[in-house]
Design an enzyme around this catalytic site. Structure first.
Site, PDB file in Angstrom:
ATOM      1  N   LYS A 148      83.625 -12.840 -62.283  1.00 31.71           N
ATOM      2  CA  LYS A 148      83.301 -11.403 -62.417  1.00 31.71           C
ATOM      3  C   LYS A 148      81.805 -11.203 -62.694  1.00 31.71           C
ATOM      4  O   LYS A 148      81.147 -10.379 -62.059  1.00 31.71           O
ATOM      5  CB  LYS A 148      84.131 -10.764 -63.550  1.00 31.71           C
ATOM      6  N   ARG A 164      79.353 -22.307 -73.711  1.00 28.67           N
ATOM      7  CA  ARG A 164      79.872 -21.341 -74.683  1.00 28.67           C
ATOM      8  C   ARG A 164      80.940 -22.021 -75.540  1.00 28.67           C
ATOM      9  O   ARG A 164      81.761 -22.774 -75.020  1.00 28.67           O
ATOM     10  CB  ARG A 164      80.487 -20.144 -73.952  1.00 28.67           C
ATOM     11  N   ARG A 191      80.835 -24.202 -66.685  1.00 26.43           N
ATOM     12  CA  ARG A 191      79.921 -23.062 -66.929  1.00 26.43           C
ATOM     13  C   ARG A 191      78.903 -23.416 -68.016  1.00 26.43           C
ATOM     14  O   ARG A 191      79.249 -23.955 -69.061  1.00 26.43           O
ATOM     15  CB  ARG A 191      80.726 -21.824 -67.349  1.00 26.43           C
ATOM     16  N   ARG A 208      90.577  -4.735 -71.518  1.00 21.24           N
ATOM     17  CA  ARG A 208      91.364  -5.968 -71.547  1.00 21.24           C
ATOM     18  C   ARG A 208      92.737  -5.729 -72.169  1.00 21.24           C
ATOM     19  O   ARG A 208      93.526  -6.690 -72.266  1.00 21.24           O
ATOM     20  CB  ARG A 208      90.626  -7.010 -72.401  1.00 21.24           C
ATOM     21  N   ARG A 220      92.637 -18.669 -74.257  1.00 27.31           N
ATOM     22  CA  ARG A 220      92.095 -17.489 -73.560  1.00 27.31           C
ATOM     23  C   ARG A 220      92.945 -17.134 -72.346  1.00 27.31           C
ATOM     24  O   ARG A 220      93.128 -15.955 -72.047  1.00 27.31           O
ATOM     25  CB  ARG A 220      90.633 -17.733 -73.179  1.00 27.31           C
TER      26      ARG A 220
HETATM   27  P1  ADP Z   1      84.946 -14.337 -69.692  1.00 28.88           P
HETATM   28  O1  ADP Z   1      83.740 -13.923 -68.880  1.00 28.88           O
HETATM   29  O2  ADP Z   1      85.100 -15.822 -69.748  1.00 28.88           O
HETATM   30  O3  ADP Z   1      86.186 -13.620 -69.290  1.00 28.88           O
HETATM   31  P2  ADP Z   1      83.810 -12.654 -71.722  1.00 28.88           P
HETATM   32  O4  ADP Z   1      82.388 -13.016 -71.779  1.00 28.88           O
HETATM   33  O5  ADP Z   1      84.195 -11.448 -70.928  1.00 28.88           O
HETATM   34  O6  ADP Z   1      84.624 -13.923 -71.183  1.00 28.88           O
HETATM   35  O7  ADP Z   1      84.400 -12.473 -73.161  1.00 28.88           O
HETATM   36  C1  ADP Z   1      84.226 -13.462 -74.170  1.00 28.88           C
HETATM   37  C2  ADP Z   1      85.016 -13.059 -75.393  1.00 28.88           C
HETATM   38  O8  ADP Z   1      84.497 -11.816 -75.904  1.00 28.88           O
HETATM   39  C3  ADP Z   1      86.496 -12.797 -75.183  1.00 28.88           C
HETATM   40  O9  ADP Z   1      87.293 -13.981 -75.175  1.00 28.88           O
HETATM   41  C4  ADP Z   1      86.805 -11.900 -76.382  1.00 28.88           C
HETATM   42  O10 ADP Z   1      86.875 -12.630 -77.576  1.00 28.88           O
HETATM   43  C5  ADP Z   1      85.556 -11.021 -76.437  1.00 28.88           C
HETATM   44  N1  ADP Z   1      85.721  -9.822 -75.591  1.00 28.88           N
HETATM   45  C6  ADP Z   1      85.029  -9.498 -74.464  1.00 28.88           C
HETATM   46  N2  ADP Z   1      85.462  -8.338 -73.942  1.00 28.88           N
HETATM   47  C7  ADP Z   1      86.478  -7.915 -74.744  1.00 28.88           C
HETATM   48  C8  ADP Z   1      87.360  -6.802 -74.720  1.00 28.88           C
HETATM   49  N3  ADP Z   1      87.308  -5.895 -73.744  1.00 28.88           N
HETATM   50  N4  ADP Z   1      88.278  -6.704 -75.706  1.00 28.88           N
HETATM   51  C9  ADP Z   1      88.343  -7.603 -76.689  1.00 28.88           C
HETATM   52  N5  ADP Z   1      87.577  -8.688 -76.766  1.00 28.88           N
HETATM   53  C10 ADP Z   1      86.641  -8.860 -75.809  1.00 28.88           C
HETATM   54  P1  ADP Z   2      83.683 -14.525 -65.437  1.00 33.72           P
HETATM   55  O1  ADP Z   2      82.571 -13.524 -65.664  1.00 33.72           O
HETATM   56  O2  ADP Z   2      84.805 -13.954 -64.624  1.00 33.72           O
HETATM   57  O3  ADP Z   2      84.165 -15.161 -66.693  1.00 33.72           O
HETATM   58  P2  ADP Z   2      81.566 -16.183 -64.285  1.00 33.72           P
HETATM   59  O4  ADP Z   2      80.917 -15.278 -63.298  1.00 33.72           O
HETATM   60  O5  ADP Z   2      80.860 -16.478 -65.554  1.00 33.72           O
HETATM   61  O6  ADP Z   2      83.092 -15.708 -64.539  1.00 33.72           O
HETATM   62  O7  ADP Z   2      81.857 -17.561 -63.505  1.00 33.72           O
HETATM   63  C1  ADP Z   2      82.457 -18.660 -64.184  1.00 33.72           C
HETATM   64  C2  ADP Z   2      81.791 -19.955 -63.714  1.00 33.72           C
HETATM   65  O8  ADP Z   2      82.146 -20.203 -62.350  1.00 33.72           O
HETATM   66  C3  ADP Z   2      80.265 -19.914 -63.730  1.00 33.72           C
HETATM   67  O9  ADP Z   2      79.807 -21.185 -64.115  1.00 33.72           O
HETATM   68  C4  ADP Z   2      79.858 -19.579 -62.295  1.00 33.72           C
HETATM   69  O10 ADP Z   2      78.618 -20.169 -61.944  1.00 33.72           O
HETATM   70  C5  ADP Z   2      80.994 -20.195 -61.493  1.00 33.72           C
HETATM   71  N1  ADP Z   2      81.405 -19.380 -60.338  1.00 33.72           N
HETATM   72  C6  ADP Z   2      81.457 -18.029 -60.258  1.00 33.72           C
HETATM   73  N2  ADP Z   2      81.913 -17.625 -59.051  1.00 33.72           N
HETATM   74  C7  ADP Z   2      82.170 -18.757 -58.353  1.00 33.72           C
HETATM   75  C8  ADP Z   2      82.670 -19.005 -57.033  1.00 33.72           C
HETATM   76  N3  ADP Z   2      82.996 -17.995 -56.213  1.00 33.72           N
HETATM   77  N4  ADP Z   2      82.815 -20.285 -56.645  1.00 33.72           N
HETATM   78  C9  ADP Z   2      82.491 -21.309 -57.488  1.00 33.72           C
HETATM   79  N5  ADP Z   2      82.019 -21.126 -58.745  1.00 33.72           N
HETATM   80  C10 ADP Z   2      81.857 -19.878 -59.170  1.00 33.72           C
END
Ligand code: ADP
Ligand code: ADP
Length: 209
Positions: A13, A155, A122, A88, A166
């Site tokens: 995303k 992270r 990541r 979420r 998660r």
């Molecule tokens: P990812 O990109 O791996 O999905 P995020 O960076 O979006 O993870 O979120 C990291 C953490 O921040 C989540 O696991 C949660 O603890 C917190 N968080 C982010 N967005 C929300 C939300 N909308 N509601 C509750 N917690 C959140």
């Molecule tokens: P999210 O915001 O949904 O948690 P991220 O954008 O941080 O996901 O992507 C998670 C990991 O996967 C990062 O290390 C990113 O570089 C990698 N990644 C993202 N999109 C792709 C893809 N289409 N193919 C392979 N790796 C990807």
């Protein structure tokens, strides 16, 4: 265009949002990034949410909704925004409906194995939030941010033992939003399994329909 990006952790995303925000000229609002920035600053909010985030659980709805409400009240969101990682929970989605109308909810569809591979590789730069992947999107010099030259980190919540939690939290609390938004006619499924360029193109096409 008012967009929500929905999908499991590691679906890509944030990666797609970084490109889409330029294409659509709208801000990218990631609640995860906002919380991490608060932690970096050492603010009261940052300290309050640190342990919860590290554990892989969700920050309480009231705190998250208030942070998003404040962010969406800023002028740069007038012509649209990408909300990444919010809502979420159903409670967050209901609260959002009381703040703004959405155009689309993009559902990033990718299987669990791919998500686990993406999360495990990541890496990110603490000061800029820039994200890499050790295999799929490596920095020019291993472990170093391309632009700032600062070290890259994993992270805390991307550690393998946290990822299972998660993904469970996603299935239980967030996946029900797929049906919620489908029922409202807002959901657009995008296959998030190919390379980012392809995912972005597929999404752009889907959003013009
Ligand atoms: P990812 O990109 O791996 O999905 P995020 O960076 O979006 O993870 O979120 C990291 C953490 O921040 C989540 O696991 C949660 O603890 C917190 N968080 C982010 N967005 C929300 C939300 N909308 N509601 C509750 N917690 C959140
Ligand atoms: P999210 O915001 O949904 O948690 P991220 O954008 O941080 O996901 O992507 C998670 C990991 O996967 C990062 O290390 C990113 O570089 C990698 N990644 C993202 N999109 C792709 C893809 N289409 N193919 C392979 N790796 C990807």
């Amino acid at each position: 265009m008012n967009l929500v990006f929905l999908g499991p952790p590691g679906a890509g995303k944030g990666t797609i949002a970084k490109e889409a925000k330029v294409f659509y000229s709208i801000p990218h609002i990631s609640t995860g990034d906002l919380f991490r920035a608060e932690q970096e600053k050492g603010s009261e909010l940052g300290n309050k949410v640190k342990a919860i985030i590290a554990s892989g659980q969700l920050v309480p709805d009231e705190i998250t909704i208030e942070m998003v409400r404040q962010r969406l009240s800023q002028d740069d969101t007038k012509n649209g925004f990408i909300l990444d990682g919010f809502p979420r929970t159903i409670a967050q989605a209901d609260a959002l409906a009381g703040i703004v109308d959405l155009d689309y909810v993009v559902n990033f569809v990718v299987d669990k194995d791919a998500v686990i591979k993406r999360i495990s590789g990541r890496r990110f730069c603490k000061s800029t939030g820039r994200t890499y992947h050790v295999i799929y999107n490596p920095p020019k010099v291993e472990g170093i941010d391309d632009e700032t030259g600062e070290p890259l980190y994993q992270r805390e919540d991307d550690a393998p033992e946290r990822v299972a939690t998660r993904l469970e939290v996603y299935e239980k609390s967030t996946a029900p939003l797929i049906a919620y938004y489908r029922d409202k006619g807002l959901l657009v499924d995008v296959d998030a399994s190919p390379a980012p360029e392809t995912v972005l193109e597929n999404m752009k096409k889907a959003l013009t329909k």
